[in-house]
Design a protein around this motif. Structure first.
Motif, PDB file in Angstrom:
ATOM      1  N   TYR A 185       0.838  -1.193   0.000  1.00 51.63           N
ATOM      2  CA  TYR A 185       0.000   0.000   0.000  1.00 51.63           C
ATOM      3  C   TYR A 185       0.873   1.242   0.000  1.00 51.63           C
ATOM      4  O   TYR A 185       1.961   1.254   0.580  1.00 51.63           O
ATOM      5  CB  TYR A 185      -0.906   0.022   1.230  1.00 51.63           C
ATOM      6  N   ALA A 186       0.356   2.290  -0.631  1.00 52.38           N
ATOM      7  CA  ALA A 186       1.062   3.572  -0.644  1.00 52.38           C
ATOM      8  C   ALA A 186       0.042   4.702  -0.725  1.00 52.38           C
ATOM      9  O   ALA A 186      -0.956   4.597  -1.448  1.00 52.38           O
ATOM     10  CB  ALA A 186       2.014   3.659  -1.831  1.00 52.38           C
ATOM     11  N   ASP A 187       0.292   5.778   0.022  1.00 49.12           N
ATOM     12  CA  ASP A 187      -0.557   6.967  -0.065  1.00 49.12           C
ATOM     13  C   ASP A 187      -0.391   7.660  -1.412  1.00 49.12           C
ATOM     14  O   ASP A 187      -1.310   8.301  -1.902  1.00 49.12           O
ATOM     15  CB  ASP A 187      -0.230   7.947   1.061  1.00 49.12           C
ATOM     16  N   ASP A 232      -8.392  -1.694   9.558  1.00 50.78           N
ATOM     17  CA  ASP A 232      -7.583  -2.005  10.735  1.00 50.78           C
ATOM     18  C   ASP A 232      -6.095  -2.184  10.402  1.00 50.78           C
ATOM     19  O   ASP A 232      -5.333  -2.718  11.199  1.00 50.78           O
ATOM     20  CB  ASP A 232      -8.127  -3.249  11.447  1.00 50.78           C
ATOM     21  N   ARG A 233      -5.675  -1.687   9.250  1.00 56.74           N
ATOM     22  CA  ARG A 233      -4.266  -1.768   8.857  1.00 56.74           C
ATOM     23  C   ARG A 233      -3.407  -1.033   9.880  1.00 56.74           C
ATOM     24  O   ARG A 233      -3.713   0.108  10.253  1.00 56.74           O
ATOM     25  CB  ARG A 233      -4.115  -1.139   7.480  1.00 56.74           C
ATOM     26  N   PRO A 234      -2.316  -1.665  10.349  1.00 56.14           N
ATOM     27  CA  PRO A 234      -1.447  -0.984  11.311  1.00 56.14           C
ATOM     28  C   PRO A 234      -0.887   0.310  10.735  1.00 56.14           C
ATOM     29  O   PRO A 234      -0.688   0.434   9.534  1.00 56.14           O
ATOM     30  CB  PRO A 234      -0.317  -1.996  11.542  1.00 56.14           C
ATOM     31  N   SER A 235      -0.624   1.271  11.601  1.00 58.69           N
ATOM     32  CA  SER A 235      -0.117   2.562  11.136  1.00 58.69           C
ATOM     33  C   SER A 235       1.379   2.527  10.842  1.00 58.69           C
ATOM     34  O   SER A 235       1.876   3.354  10.096  1.00 58.69           O
ATOM     35  CB  SER A 235      -0.412   3.654  12.165  1.00 58.69           C
ATOM     36  N   GLY A 236       2.097   1.574  11.418  1.00 55.67           N
ATOM     37  CA  GLY A 236       3.523   1.453  11.159  1.00 55.67           C
ATOM     38  C   GLY A 236       3.828   0.164  10.428  1.00 55.67           C
ATOM     39  O   GLY A 236       2.932  -0.640  10.176  1.00 55.67           O
ATOM     40  N   ALA A 246      15.076   4.084   1.422  1.00 58.21           N
ATOM     41  CA  ALA A 246      14.510   3.134   2.382  1.00 58.21           C
ATOM     42  C   ALA A 246      15.208   3.347   3.728  1.00 58.21           C
ATOM     43  O   ALA A 246      16.312   3.894   3.794  1.00 58.21           O
ATOM     44  CB  ALA A 246      14.719   1.697   1.898  1.00 58.21           C
ATOM     45  N   THR A 247      14.569   2.911   4.800  1.00 54.47           N
ATOM     46  CA  THR A 247      15.190   2.996   6.124  1.00 54.47           C
ATOM     47  C   THR A 247      15.385   1.588   6.677  1.00 54.47           C
ATOM     48  O   THR A 247      14.623   0.669   6.344  1.00 54.47           O
ATOM     49  CB  THR A 247      14.311   3.823   7.095  1.00 54.47           C
ATOM     50  N   PRO A 248      16.392   1.396   7.515  1.00 58.23           N
ATOM     51  CA  PRO A 248      16.657   0.056   8.050  1.00 58.23           C
ATOM     52  C   PRO A 248      15.465  -0.466   8.858  1.00 58.23           C
ATOM     53  O   PRO A 248      14.801   0.289   9.568  1.00 58.23           O
ATOM     54  CB  PRO A 248      17.864   0.265   8.959  1.00 58.23           C
ATOM     55  N   SER A 284      16.060  -6.493   6.108  1.00 58.17           N
ATOM     56  CA  SER A 284      14.848  -5.845   5.615  1.00 58.17           C
ATOM     57  C   SER A 284      14.931  -4.345   5.837  1.00 58.17           C
ATOM     58  O   SER A 284      15.672  -3.864   6.703  1.00 58.17           O
ATOM     59  CB  SER A 284      13.590  -6.430   6.257  1.00 58.17           C
ATOM     60  N   VAL A 285      14.171  -3.646   5.011  1.00 63.09           N
ATOM     61  CA  VAL A 285      14.090  -2.192   5.075  1.00 63.09           C
ATOM     62  C   VAL A 285      12.611  -1.812   5.061  1.00 63.09           C
ATOM     63  O   VAL A 285      11.746  -2.628   4.761  1.00 63.09           O
ATOM     64  CB  VAL A 285      14.810  -1.529   3.877  1.00 63.09           C
ATOM     65  N   VAL A 286      12.357  -0.554   5.367  1.00 60.31           N
ATOM     66  CA  VAL A 286      11.019   0.008   5.196  1.00 60.31           C
ATOM     67  C   VAL A 286      11.102   0.962   4.016  1.00 60.31           C
ATOM     68  O   VAL A 286      11.948   1.869   3.993  1.00 60.31           O
ATOM     69  CB  VAL A 286      10.541   0.745   6.474  1.00 60.31           C
ATOM     70  N   ASP A 287      10.269   0.709   3.002  1.00 56.23           N
ATOM     71  CA  ASP A 287      10.295   1.586   1.834  1.00 56.23           C
ATOM     72  C   ASP A 287       9.752   2.968   2.213  1.00 56.23           C
ATOM     73  O   ASP A 287       9.205   3.142   3.309  1.00 56.23           O
ATOM     74  CB  ASP A 287       9.553   0.942   0.646  1.00 56.23           C
ATOM     75  N   PRO A 288       9.910   3.965   1.365  1.00 55.54           N
ATOM     76  CA  PRO A 288       9.444   5.309   1.708  1.00 55.54           C
ATOM     77  C   PRO A 288       7.927   5.422   1.902  1.00 55.54           C
ATOM     78  O   PRO A 288       7.440   6.467   2.301  1.00 55.54           O
ATOM     79  CB  PRO A 288       9.891   6.152   0.500  1.00 55.54           C
ATOM     80  N   PHE A 289       7.204   4.328   1.678  1.00 56.39           N
ATOM     81  CA  PHE A 289       5.742   4.338   1.760  1.00 56.39           C
ATOM     82  C   PHE A 289       5.238   3.532   2.948  1.00 56.39           C
ATOM     83  O   PHE A 289       4.044   3.327   3.099  1.00 56.39           O
ATOM     84  CB  PHE A 289       5.165   3.844   0.426  1.00 56.39           C
ATOM     85  N   GLY A 290       6.183   3.057   3.797  1.00 55.77           N
ATOM     86  CA  GLY A 290       5.818   2.374   5.028  1.00 55.77           C
ATOM     87  C   GLY A 290       5.704   0.863   4.937  1.00 55.77           C
ATOM     88  O   GLY A 290       5.277   0.214   5.891  1.00 55.77           O
TER      89      GLY A 290
END
Length: 146
Positions: free
Chosen positions: A11-13, A65-69, A94-96, A113-119
């Motif tokens: 998912y991405a905003d 109910d998708r988690p916010s993080g 991306a962030t670690p 793993s990383v978190v992409d710029p879209f969470g």
């Protein structure tokens, strides 16, 4: 029952920004956009040896109910060079998430793993089983062509 990965959905905003980021990461453009190329609610890439589908869905359509993080299942994609792949993802924004971790008994299964710029969590790994299966398929195809 489970036969293989059909589509991995993220998912991405901002689907347009996510499409551009993943096109840069993957080195290919999305092959599909719906409903319109310029303002899609969904885009899809086909990647890897089996052309697995990676879809990006407008976050407006995520479950309530998708988690916010970052949370949930982590899909690990095989890469040939884990360190270089991780460095590139981080350089692209991306962030670690989880550090490089050897799994098991030193048999070559290594994850990060990383978190992409879209969470979304994006897992990468070196996976000897993936390599062996790819080599077996290649050998079978070349044997059938003989």
């Amino acid at each position: 029952m489970l036969r293989g990965l059909a589509t991995l959905s993220l998912y991405a905003d901002d689907v347009v920004a996510a499409r551009a980021w993943y096109a840069e990461v993957l080195g290919i453009d999305a092959y599909y956009a719906f409903p319109r190329e310029e303002a899609p609610a969904y885009v899809e890439f086909r990647i890897g040896d089996d052309e697995d589908e990676l879809g990006i869905i407008d976050a407006r359509y995520a479950p309530a109910d998708r988690p916010s993080g970052p949370a949930g299942v982590v899909a690990y994609w095989h890469v040939d060079d884990l360190a270089a792949s991780l460095d590139r993802l981080l350089a692209l924004g991306a962030t670690p998430h989880l550090p490089v971790t050897e799994q098991g008994d030193g048999s070559g299964f290594v994850t990060a793993s990383v978190v992409d710029p879209f969470g979304n969590i994006l897992g990468i790994m070196t996976n000897p089983h993936f390599v062996a299966m790819r080599e077996a398929r290649t050998a079978a195809r070349s044997g059938a062509a003989s």
